[in-house]
Design an enzyme around this catalytic site. Structure first.
Site, PDB file in Angstrom:
ATOM      1  N   ASP A  11       3.559  -7.343  -0.158  1.00  0.00           N
ATOM      2  CA  ASP A  11       3.217  -6.113   0.582  1.00  0.00           C
ATOM      3  C   ASP A  11       4.112  -5.004   0.058  1.00  0.00           C
ATOM      4  O   ASP A  11       5.149  -5.260  -0.564  1.00  0.00           O
ATOM      5  CB  ASP A  11       3.442  -6.309   2.085  1.00  0.00           C
ATOM      6  CG  ASP A  11       3.088  -5.055   2.881  1.00  0.00           C
ATOM      7  OD1 ASP A  11       2.040  -4.443   2.595  1.00  0.00           O
ATOM      8  OD2 ASP A  11       3.865  -4.661   3.771  1.00  0.00           O
ATOM      9  N   GLY A  44       0.664   3.996   0.935  1.00  0.00           N
ATOM     10  CA  GLY A  44      -0.527   4.650   1.493  1.00  0.00           C
ATOM     11  C   GLY A  44      -0.682   6.114   1.161  1.00  0.00           C
ATOM     12  O   GLY A  44      -1.755   6.688   1.344  1.00  0.00           O
ATOM     13  N   CYS A  74      -1.635  -6.579   1.875  1.00  0.00           N
ATOM     14  CA  CYS A  74      -1.522  -5.134   2.032  1.00  0.00           C
ATOM     15  C   CYS A  74      -2.929  -4.580   1.837  1.00  0.00           C
ATOM     16  O   CYS A  74      -3.557  -4.817   0.796  1.00  0.00           O
ATOM     17  CB  CYS A  74      -0.565  -4.587   0.976  1.00  0.00           C
ATOM     18  SG  CYS A  74      -0.462  -2.790   0.967  1.00  0.00           S
ATOM     19  N   ASN A  75      -3.410  -3.868   2.821  1.00  0.00           N
ATOM     20  CA  ASN A  75      -4.776  -3.337   2.739  1.00  0.00           C
ATOM     21  C   ASN A  75      -4.892  -2.238   1.694  1.00  0.00           C
ATOM     22  O   ASN A  75      -5.925  -2.079   1.054  1.00  0.00           O
ATOM     23  CB  ASN A  75      -5.207  -2.774   4.099  1.00  0.00           C
ATOM     24  CG  ASN A  75      -5.358  -3.879   5.122  1.00  0.00           C
ATOM     25  OD1 ASN A  75      -6.437  -4.413   5.306  1.00  0.00           O
ATOM     26  ND2 ASN A  75      -4.275  -4.233   5.779  1.00  0.00           N
ATOM     27  N   GLU A 159       8.795   0.716   9.170  1.00  0.00           N
ATOM     28  CA  GLU A 159       9.804   0.336   8.168  1.00  0.00           C
ATOM     29  C   GLU A 159      11.215   0.662   8.659  1.00  0.00           C
ATOM     30  O   GLU A 159      12.164  -0.022   8.316  1.00  0.00           O
ATOM     31  CB  GLU A 159       9.547   1.059   6.837  1.00  0.00           C
ATOM     32  CG  GLU A 159       8.373   0.516   6.054  1.00  0.00           C
ATOM     33  CD  GLU A 159       8.619  -0.842   5.390  1.00  0.00           C
ATOM     34  OE1 GLU A 159       9.747  -1.100   4.948  1.00  0.00           O
ATOM     35  OE2 GLU A 159       7.662  -1.657   5.347  1.00  0.00           O
ATOM     36  N   HIS A 193       1.066  -3.593   8.424  1.00  0.00           N
ATOM     37  CA  HIS A 193       2.184  -3.138   9.258  1.00  0.00           C
ATOM     38  C   HIS A 193       1.770  -3.043  10.729  1.00  0.00           C
ATOM     39  O   HIS A 193       2.598  -3.201  11.616  1.00  0.00           O
ATOM     40  CB  HIS A 193       2.654  -1.750   8.803  1.00  0.00           C
ATOM     41  CG  HIS A 193       3.548  -1.759   7.599  1.00  0.00           C
ATOM     42  ND1 HIS A 193       3.083  -2.006   6.333  1.00  0.00           N
ATOM     43  CD2 HIS A 193       4.886  -1.543   7.477  1.00  0.00           C
ATOM     44  CE1 HIS A 193       4.100  -1.925   5.482  1.00  0.00           C
ATOM     45  NE2 HIS A 193       5.201  -1.650   6.153  1.00  0.00           N
TER      46      HIS A 193
HETATM   47  N1  DGL Z   1       1.017  -2.648   4.728  1.00  0.00           N
HETATM   48  C1  DGL Z   1       0.206  -1.849   3.934  1.00  0.00           C
HETATM   49  C2  DGL Z   1      -1.259  -1.982   4.258  1.00  0.00           C
HETATM   50  O1  DGL Z   1      -1.682  -3.016   4.743  1.00  0.00           O
HETATM   51  C3  DGL Z   1       0.488  -0.430   3.632  1.00  0.00           C
HETATM   52  C4  DGL Z   1       1.660   0.294   3.953  1.00  0.00           C
HETATM   53  C5  DGL Z   1       1.978   1.417   2.999  1.00  0.00           C
HETATM   54  O2  DGL Z   1       1.513   2.546   3.192  1.00  0.00           O
HETATM   55  O3  DGL Z   1       2.709   1.127   2.093  1.00  0.00           O
HETATM   56  O4  DGL Z   1      -2.028  -1.088   3.996  1.00  0.00           O
END
Ligand code: DGL
Length: 272
Positions: A11, A44, A74-75, A159, A193
């Site tokens: 992630d 993101g 991580c999406n 975070e 997250h």
């Molecule tokens: N945890 C991440 C997700 O599932 C993204 C977080 C980020 O913006 O880095 O999208």
């Protein structure tokens, strides 16, 4: 057990631990390597090219750490980089590793849950902009109505460990308000997250909506995948070893991670 492999979980930061927690509960027997790119989180707000480049580096790293199965937990990465990683990068540069994303499992679950076909999605700016959830859902069932909302303030607060801050409450109320009036009956937490603040989200939206959280569903989908691919299952090392890497291993990551996973974790520095 020479030649046996670990499962890698990647992630941008801390969020993949929500997925890992569910996986460790359901499939504790395997060896795992977690990598959080906390030095460069959030992803993101970044461009597709940058997200792809960072993901290539993460895949290289996990491959060097002997991971044969890599979950992009991580999406943002699953939306912007998964396809090219699976179809171009790994076949050309690596070979044997299997790489899985987290979007389709969430979509399949939402399609099972929704009764009125109106699905809300909370995600990062990049995930929303990519329309990956929208396109993949429509591809499976074109009757679905998808309402996406970008929630850029949430990842930095998570975070920083500020889950219970007034800023978090304020941001959540603001974002969820954008979905009110859309008559959604199902809400996908489209960022790993957000699994960490699921309780808070449920409190605001009430019991009426089904909430799809990857922290709960990915473990079952992974088990199903391994049942369907016995050759991969057999190639996995089963010593219950867990190793944690971060590109910026602060005390914060170790402390929050230990608290969240319910076991003391030691975090090592990853150089990507
Ligand atoms: N945890 C991440 C997700 O599932 C993204 C977080 C980020 O913006 O880095 O999208």
């Amino acid at each position: 057990m020479a030649g046996k492999k670990s499962i890698g979980i990647f992630d941008s930061g801390f969020g993949g631990l929500s997925v890992m927690k569910g996986i460790l509960k359901e499939l504790p027997q395997y060896d795992y390597v977690y990598l959080g790119d906390t030095a460069r989180v959030p992803y993101g707000t970044r461009s597709k090219n940058t997200i792809y480049r960072f993901t290539r580096q993460a895949v290289d790293f996990l491959s060097q750490k002997n991971c044969g199965l890599i979950i992009l937990a991580c999406n943002t990465v699953s939306s912007e980089a998964l396809w090219k990683i699976q179809h171009e990068y790994v076949p050309q540069k690596h070979g044997g590793e299997k790489v899985l994303g987290v979007l389709i499992p969430a979509i399949e679950e939402a399609l099972k849950k929704t009764k009125n076909g109106k699905i809300g999605i909370m995600a990062t700016n990049a995930t929303v902009k990519s329309k990956a959830f929208f396109k993949k859902t429509k591809k499976i069932d074109s009757r679905m109505k998808i309402f996406q909302v970008a929630c850029p303030a949430l990842v930095p607060l998570i975070e920083a460990g500020r889950y219970n801050s007034p800023e978090m409450d304020e941001a959540l109320r603001k974002y969820l308000k954008l979905l009110s009036g859309k008559e959604i009956d199902t809400l996908i937490l489209g960022c790993t997250h957000y699994g960490i603040i699921e309780g808070k989200i449920r409190k605001i939206i009430g019991q009426r909506l089904s909430v799809i959280s990857q922290s709960k569903i990915i473990a079952g989908k992974l088990k199903n995948y391994l049942d369907r691919h016995p050759e991969i299952e057999k190639s996995l090392r089963k010593n219950k070893r867990r190793v944690f890497y971060s590109t910026d291993p602060t005390d914060n990551f170790g402390n929050l991670g230990s608290k969240f996973l319910g076991e003391k974790i030691k975090v090592q520095k990853a150089l990507l």
